[in-house]
Enzyme design. Structure first.
Site, PDB file in Angstrom:
ATOM      1  N   GLY A 179       0.831  -1.155   0.139  1.00 45.46           N
ATOM      2  CA  GLY A 179      -0.030  -0.018  -0.028  1.00 45.46           C
ATOM      3  C   GLY A 179       0.875   1.201   0.015  1.00 45.46           C
ATOM      4  O   GLY A 179       0.428   2.217   0.627  1.00 45.46           O
ATOM      5  N   ARG A 206       0.789   5.700  -2.050  1.00 44.17           N
ATOM      6  CA  ARG A 206       0.478   7.070  -1.418  1.00 44.17           C
ATOM      7  C   ARG A 206       0.366   6.865   0.267  1.00 44.17           C
ATOM      8  O   ARG A 206       0.592   5.886   0.736  1.00 44.17           O
ATOM      9  CB  ARG A 206      -0.790   7.239  -1.899  1.00 44.17           C
ATOM     10  CG  ARG A 206      -1.833   6.718  -1.426  1.00 44.17           C
ATOM     11  CD  ARG A 206      -3.328   7.112  -1.839  1.00 44.17           C
ATOM     12  NE  ARG A 206      -4.445   6.617  -1.061  1.00 44.17           N
ATOM     13  CZ  ARG A 206      -5.513   6.206  -1.679  1.00 44.17           C
ATOM     14  NH1 ARG A 206      -5.911   6.466  -2.999  1.00 44.17           N
ATOM     15  NH2 ARG A 206      -6.516   5.706  -0.828  1.00 44.17           N
ATOM     16  N   ASP A 241      -2.302  -7.287  -5.938  1.00 39.72           N
ATOM     17  CA  ASP A 241      -3.417  -7.177  -4.977  1.00 39.72           C
ATOM     18  C   ASP A 241      -3.024  -8.165  -3.615  1.00 39.72           C
ATOM     19  O   ASP A 241      -2.895  -9.474  -3.766  1.00 39.72           O
ATOM     20  CB  ASP A 241      -4.833  -7.667  -5.406  1.00 39.72           C
ATOM     21  CG  ASP A 241      -5.913  -7.858  -4.437  1.00 39.72           C
ATOM     22  OD1 ASP A 241      -5.662  -7.626  -3.347  1.00 39.72           O
ATOM     23  OD2 ASP A 241      -7.249  -7.637  -4.948  1.00 39.72           O
ATOM     24  N   VAL A 242      -2.940  -7.477  -2.439  1.00 37.97           N
ATOM     25  CA  VAL A 242      -2.535  -8.337  -1.028  1.00 37.97           C
ATOM     26  C   VAL A 242      -3.413  -9.390  -0.963  1.00 37.97           C
ATOM     27  O   VAL A 242      -3.107 -10.309  -0.138  1.00 37.97           O
ATOM     28  CB  VAL A 242      -2.165  -7.454  -0.111  1.00 37.97           C
ATOM     29  CG1 VAL A 242      -0.986  -6.680  -0.204  1.00 37.97           C
ATOM     30  CG2 VAL A 242      -3.466  -6.508   0.614  1.00 37.97           C
ATOM     31  N   SER A 288      -4.321   0.232  14.398  1.00 46.49           N
ATOM     32  CA  SER A 288      -4.902   1.605  14.599  1.00 46.49           C
ATOM     33  C   SER A 288      -5.385   1.735  15.966  1.00 46.49           C
ATOM     34  O   SER A 288      -5.766   0.863  16.798  1.00 46.49           O
ATOM     35  CB  SER A 288      -6.105   1.629  13.457  1.00 46.49           C
ATOM     36  OG  SER A 288      -6.925   2.919  13.886  1.00 46.49           O
ATOM     37  N   TYR A 348     -13.314  -2.668  10.507  1.00 48.05           N
ATOM     38  CA  TYR A 348     -12.124  -2.216  10.463  1.00 48.05           C
ATOM     39  C   TYR A 348     -11.370  -2.410  12.200  1.00 48.05           C
ATOM     40  O   TYR A 348     -10.099  -2.938  12.127  1.00 48.05           O
ATOM     41  CB  TYR A 348     -12.009  -0.626  10.163  1.00 48.05           C
ATOM     42  CG  TYR A 348     -10.748  -0.005  10.224  1.00 48.05           C
ATOM     43  CD1 TYR A 348      -9.993   0.006   8.917  1.00 48.05           C
ATOM     44  CD2 TYR A 348     -10.365   0.925  11.185  1.00 48.05           C
ATOM     45  CE1 TYR A 348      -8.798   0.496   9.005  1.00 48.05           C
ATOM     46  CE2 TYR A 348      -9.103   1.662  10.933  1.00 48.05           C
ATOM     47  CZ  TYR A 348      -8.295   1.492   9.972  1.00 48.05           C
ATOM     48  OH  TYR A 348      -7.254   2.217   9.769  1.00 48.05           O
ATOM     49  N   LYS A 391      -8.043  -4.430  13.051  1.00 52.43           N
ATOM     50  CA  LYS A 391      -6.987  -3.840  13.383  1.00 52.43           C
ATOM     51  C   LYS A 391      -6.207  -4.389  14.698  1.00 52.43           C
ATOM     52  O   LYS A 391      -5.245  -4.552  15.234  1.00 52.43           O
ATOM     53  CB  LYS A 391      -6.908  -2.449  13.585  1.00 52.43           C
ATOM     54  CG  LYS A 391      -7.106  -1.467  12.104  1.00 52.43           C
ATOM     55  CD  LYS A 391      -6.079  -1.843  11.259  1.00 52.43           C
ATOM     56  CE  LYS A 391      -5.673  -0.870  10.405  1.00 52.43           C
ATOM     57  NZ  LYS A 391      -4.429  -1.480   9.267  1.00 52.43           N
TER      58      LYS A 391
HETATM   59  P1  NAP Z   1      -4.492   5.140   1.834  1.00 50.84           P
HETATM   60  O1  NAP Z   1      -4.142   6.595   1.794  1.00 50.84           O
HETATM   61  O2  NAP Z   1      -5.791   5.211   1.644  1.00 50.84           O
HETATM   62  O3  NAP Z   1      -3.573   4.214   1.102  1.00 50.84           O
HETATM   63  C1  NAP Z   1      -3.738   2.803   1.211  1.00 50.84           C
HETATM   64  C2  NAP Z   1      -3.006   2.345   0.127  1.00 50.84           C
HETATM   65  O4  NAP Z   1      -3.204   0.853   0.069  1.00 50.84           O
HETATM   66  C3  NAP Z   1      -3.498   2.730  -0.994  1.00 50.84           C
HETATM   67  O5  NAP Z   1      -2.454   3.208  -1.980  1.00 50.84           O
HETATM   68  C4  NAP Z   1      -4.285   1.581  -1.337  1.00 50.84           C
HETATM   69  O6  NAP Z   1      -4.536   1.560  -2.845  1.00 50.84           O
HETATM   70  C5  NAP Z   1      -3.456   0.371  -1.043  1.00 50.84           C
HETATM   71  N1  NAP Z   1      -4.417  -0.790  -1.217  1.00 50.84           N
HETATM   72  C6  NAP Z   1      -5.700  -0.860  -0.639  1.00 50.84           C
HETATM   73  N2  NAP Z   1      -5.879  -2.234  -1.037  1.00 50.84           N
HETATM   74  C7  NAP Z   1      -5.007  -2.845  -1.529  1.00 50.84           C
HETATM   75  C8  NAP Z   1      -4.889  -4.210  -1.698  1.00 50.84           C
HETATM   76  N3  NAP Z   1      -5.897  -5.088  -1.887  1.00 50.84           N
HETATM   77  N4  NAP Z   1      -3.605  -4.745  -2.299  1.00 50.84           N
HETATM   78  C9  NAP Z   1      -2.487  -3.790  -2.502  1.00 50.84           C
HETATM   79  N5  NAP Z   1      -2.896  -2.251  -1.957  1.00 50.84           N
HETATM   80  C10 NAP Z   1      -3.828  -1.856  -1.586  1.00 50.84           C
HETATM   81  O7  NAP Z   1      -4.331   4.898   3.551  1.00 50.84           O
HETATM   82  P2  NAP Z   1      -3.559   5.421   4.775  1.00 50.84           P
HETATM   83  O8  NAP Z   1      -4.199   6.469   5.331  1.00 50.84           O
HETATM   84  O9  NAP Z   1      -2.155   5.947   4.202  1.00 50.84           O
HETATM   85  O10 NAP Z   1      -3.331   4.322   5.746  1.00 50.84           O
HETATM   86  C11 NAP Z   1      -2.096   3.176   5.630  1.00 50.84           C
HETATM   87  C12 NAP Z   1      -2.409   2.059   6.678  1.00 50.84           C
HETATM   88  O11 NAP Z   1      -2.202   3.022   7.816  1.00 50.84           O
HETATM   89  C13 NAP Z   1      -3.774   1.192   6.543  1.00 50.84           C
HETATM   90  O12 NAP Z   1      -3.679   0.077   6.936  1.00 50.84           O
HETATM   91  C14 NAP Z   1      -4.717   2.241   7.656  1.00 50.84           C
HETATM   92  O13 NAP Z   1      -5.536   1.271   8.127  1.00 50.84           O
HETATM   93  C15 NAP Z   1      -3.662   2.436   8.489  1.00 50.84           C
HETATM   94  N6  NAP Z   1      -3.898   3.626   9.545  1.00 50.84           N
HETATM   95  C16 NAP Z   1      -4.163   4.915   9.071  1.00 50.84           C
HETATM   96  C17 NAP Z   1      -4.721   5.791   9.762  1.00 50.84           C
HETATM   97  C18 NAP Z   1      -4.948   7.489   9.157  1.00 50.84           C
HETATM   98  O14 NAP Z   1      -5.305   8.105   9.999  1.00 50.84           O
HETATM   99  N7  NAP Z   1      -4.566   7.618   7.980  1.00 50.84           N
HETATM  100  C19 NAP Z   1      -4.892   5.656  11.131  1.00 50.84           C
HETATM  101  C20 NAP Z   1      -4.592   4.314  11.698  1.00 50.84           C
HETATM  102  C21 NAP Z   1      -4.310   3.292  10.797  1.00 50.84           C
HETATM  103  P3  NAP Z   1      -5.538   2.126  -3.959  1.00 50.84           P
HETATM  104  O15 NAP Z   1      -5.527   3.748  -3.525  1.00 50.84           O
HETATM  105  O16 NAP Z   1      -5.608   1.856  -5.259  1.00 50.84           O
HETATM  106  O17 NAP Z   1      -6.991   1.572  -3.250  1.00 50.84           O
END
Ligand code: NAP
Length: 252
Positions: A12, A15, A62-63, A141, A153, A157
């Site tokens: 992932g 971005r 795709d993971v 998370s 979710y 998590k």
């Molecule tokens: P994000 O901006 O949505 O980035 C997630 C990335 O994962 C995207 O590039 C997405 O691709 C990719 N992805 C989704 N499904 C996938 C799959 N099946 N195979 C491969 N790649 C896949 O999210 P983020 O905010 O950076 O979050 C990253 C991690 O931190 C996640 O696990 C999230 O749950 C965790 N987290 C985030 C926050 C927060 O506040 N942002 C807080 C706690 C935990 P597409 O764009 O093509 O879908």
């Protein structure tokens, strides 16, 4: 294998938090496989790492798909070397109150977070065990502690925390550590989508959320990358099975 460049695989990583972790690990001297759903989507992250003098390749997979994961890990091993650092970061949201949550909402979230982390870890640990060294970091998370509208979710998590502790026990004898990072609110496309859904401009949303966080700011992806850098470092070899909350306070 001291002296050799270690290889990190970050899922992932096109971005958001994953991109920041990939960039940081490359700056730490790792060769980095930037994995996301399509190779095309990883281009910016790979280019940013290369511009900074790092070494990276983009990998589309795709993971949730076992065959794609196996092929991706094989490709990384062939092109960069055996991956011994793994960051399970790929994630999605399908928020809804329980009574409105569909089976698809539930299954999709379980598949990406739990099945995805399982498949990638199973594929990568072969290389880690062979190297007698490895670092696994999975993104949990603060939602693991419970969050309205996130039954799927938060369960996933929290599940990753149990997964991490078991990996630490099973893989520790091979020089492999496993830890989880539990971020609080981090400004990314994921949280921007949440603001859009509740109909609040993202900048206003950030100001409101920051008021509830003890350090009075929302997080940035680099906050998580710094924690990942430590947990994947050689120096962190005695830290395993832990959940590090990176949330500007003790909880969400
Ligand atoms: P994000 O901006 O949505 O980035 C997630 C990335 O994962 C995207 O590039 C997405 O691709 C990719 N992805 C989704 N499904 C996938 C799959 N099946 N195979 C491969 N790649 C896949 O999210 P983020 O905010 O950076 O979050 C990253 C991690 O931190 C996640 O696990 C999230 O749950 C965790 N987290 C985030 C926050 C927060 O506040 N942002 C807080 C706690 C935990 P597409 O764009 O093509 O879908």
């Amino acid at each position: 294998m001291p002296g050799e460049q270690r290889v990190a695989l970050v899922s992932g990583a096109a971005r958001g938090i994953g991109a920041a972790i990939a960039t940081r690990l490359a700056a730490d001297g790792r060769a980095v496989a930037v994995l996301d759903l399509t190779e095309e989507s990883t281009r910016d992250t790979v280019a940013r790492i290369a511009e900074a003098g790092g070494r990276a390749i983009g990998v589309g997979a795709d993971v949730t798909d076992a065959a794609q994961v196996a092929a991706a890990v094989e490709r990384v091993a062939a092109e960069l070397g055996p991956p011994t650092v793994l960051v399970n970061n790929a994630g999605i949201l399908r928020d809804n109150l329980l009574f409105r949550m569909s089976e698809d909402d539930w299954d999709a979230v379980m598949a990406v977070h739990l099945r995805g982390a399982f498949l990638l870890t199973r594929a990568v640990q072969t290389h880690q065990v062979a190297a007698k060294w490895g670092r696994i970091v999975s993104l949990s998370s603060t939602s693991a502690l419970g969050n309205r509208g996130q039954a799927n979710y938060s369960a996933a998590k929290a599940g990753l925390q149990g997964f991490t502790k078991t990996l630490a026990i099973e893989l520790g004898p091979f020089g492999i550590t496993a830890n989880a990072i539990a971020p609080g609110f981090i400004a990314t496309e994921m949280t921007r989508a949440v603001a859009e859904r509740v109909g609040v401009p993202f900048e206003d949303y950030l100001v409101e959320v920051a008021k509830e966080i003890p350090v009075r700011r929302t997080g940035v992806p680099e906050d998580i990358a710094a924690a990942a850098s430590f947990l994947t470092s050689d120096e962190a070899s005695f830290v395993s099975g832990q959940v590090l909350y990176v949330a500007g306070g003790p909880k969400a």
